[in-house]
Design a protein around this motif. Structure first.
Motif, short mmCIF file in Angstrom:
data_model
loop_
_atom_site.label_atom_id
_atom_site.label_comp_id
_atom_site.label_asym_id
_atom_site.label_seq_id
_atom_site.Cartn_x
_atom_site.Cartn_y
_atom_site.Cartn_z
N LEU A 55 33.98 28.73 39.11
CA LEU A 55 35.15 29.61 39.27
C LEU A 55 34.73 31.02 39.66
O LEU A 55 35.41 31.68 40.45
N GLN A 56 33.60 31.47 39.14
CA GLN A 56 33.09 32.79 39.52
C GLN A 56 32.82 32.85 41.03
O GLN A 56 33.00 33.89 41.66
N GLY A 57 32.42 31.73 41.59
CA GLY A 57 32.14 31.66 43.02
C GLY A 57 33.37 31.85 43.90
O GLY A 57 33.26 32.17 45.08
N ILE A 58 34.56 31.61 43.33
CA ILE A 58 35.81 31.80 44.08
C ILE A 58 36.72 32.79 43.35
O ILE A 58 37.94 32.76 43.48
N ALA A 59 36.09 33.70 42.59
CA ALA A 59 36.86 34.65 41.75
C ALA A 59 37.82 35.49 42.60
O ALA A 59 38.95 35.77 42.16
N GLY A 60 37.38 35.89 43.79
CA GLY A 60 38.24 36.69 44.66
C GLY A 60 39.52 35.95 45.03
O GLY A 60 40.62 36.50 44.94
N GLU A 61 39.35 34.69 45.40
CA GLU A 61 40.50 33.87 45.79
C GLU A 61 41.44 33.64 44.61
O GLU A 61 42.65 33.48 44.78
N SER A 82 39.56 43.05 40.43
CA SER A 82 40.38 43.99 41.20
C SER A 82 41.79 44.16 40.59
O SER A 82 42.40 45.20 40.74
N ALA A 83 42.26 43.14 39.89
CA ALA A 83 43.58 43.23 39.28
C ALA A 83 43.64 44.30 38.20
O ALA A 83 44.62 45.05 38.09
N ALA A 84 42.56 44.42 37.44
CA ALA A 84 42.54 45.42 36.35
C ALA A 84 42.55 46.83 36.92
O ALA A 84 43.18 47.73 36.38
N LYS A 85 41.85 46.99 38.04
CA LYS A 85 41.77 48.32 38.64
C LYS A 85 43.11 48.77 39.22
O LYS A 85 43.51 49.91 39.05
N THR A 86 43.81 47.83 39.86
CA THR A 86 45.08 48.20 40.50
C THR A 86 46.23 48.16 39.49
O THR A 86 47.19 48.89 39.64
N GLY A 87 46.10 47.30 38.48
CA GLY A 87 47.20 47.13 37.52
C GLY A 87 47.24 48.26 36.54
O GLY A 87 48.28 48.52 35.96
#
Ligand SMILES: [Fe+2]
Length: 166
Positions: A149-155, A161-166
């Motif tokens: 799952l880490q390998g496709i974490a972006g997808e 990135s959600a924590a930074k924008t949220g």
């Protein structure tokens, strides 16, 4: 499922694609037909109408405990062993400060599995029994799923990135 195919499959790219597709579509009918009477039966009918092969349809049918379809092949066993676990790992990532899979390890997943109030809908027995049926050590299987799952974490939107924008 692709990571599992690399470990438990025949090693061909075709086989890895097959496992990936089964994982991807196994719940495709669930949003529209979530009841035990419909899922995964409706999806199975649709796939049959469209000429999908038995190997895919059988695996999808076998992921439902109540379908009566036994899990015989490594792919069928892997689907069941990854299904609830993937959801659970996702839930663990979402409570991390950075909401990322990079913060999740097997130890933190095992710890949360003991917390009955956490992600209550995820059946712990399915995770434990799924790994056992696949013939793999539970910690090893959890670690493999985390890395996959880490390998496709972006997808997945779990790369932090959600924590930074949220
Ligand atoms: Fe399902």
């Amino acid at each position: 499922m692709r990571a599992c195919a690399k470990k438990f499959g025949d090693g061909s790219a075709e086989d890895e694609n097959l496992w990936g597709i089964v994982g991807l579509i196994h719940d495709f009918d669930y949003e529209r037909w979530p009841s035990l009477e419909d899922h995964p039966y409706r999806g199975n009918e649709i796939l049959k109408e469209r000429g999908w092969p038995e190997v895919v349809r059988r695996a999808i049918m076998s992921h439902a405990e109540y379908s009566g379809v036994t899990r015989d092949t490594p792919m069928e066993k892997a689907l069941f062993a990854c299904d609830e676990l993937a959801g659970f790992i996702t839930a663990v990532a979402l409570i991390k400060p950075g909401k990322s899979l990079a913060e999740v390890d097997a130890k933190s997943v095992r710890k949360r599995m003991k917390d009955k109030a956490f992600a209550r809908k995820v059946n712990r027995d399915d995770i434990v029994n799924g790994a056992a049926a696949l013939g793999v050590d539970l910690d090893e299987h959890i670690a493999l799923c985390i890395v996959a799952l880490q390998g496709i974490a972006g997808e997945l939107g779990l790369d932090g990135s959600a924590a930074k924008t949220g």
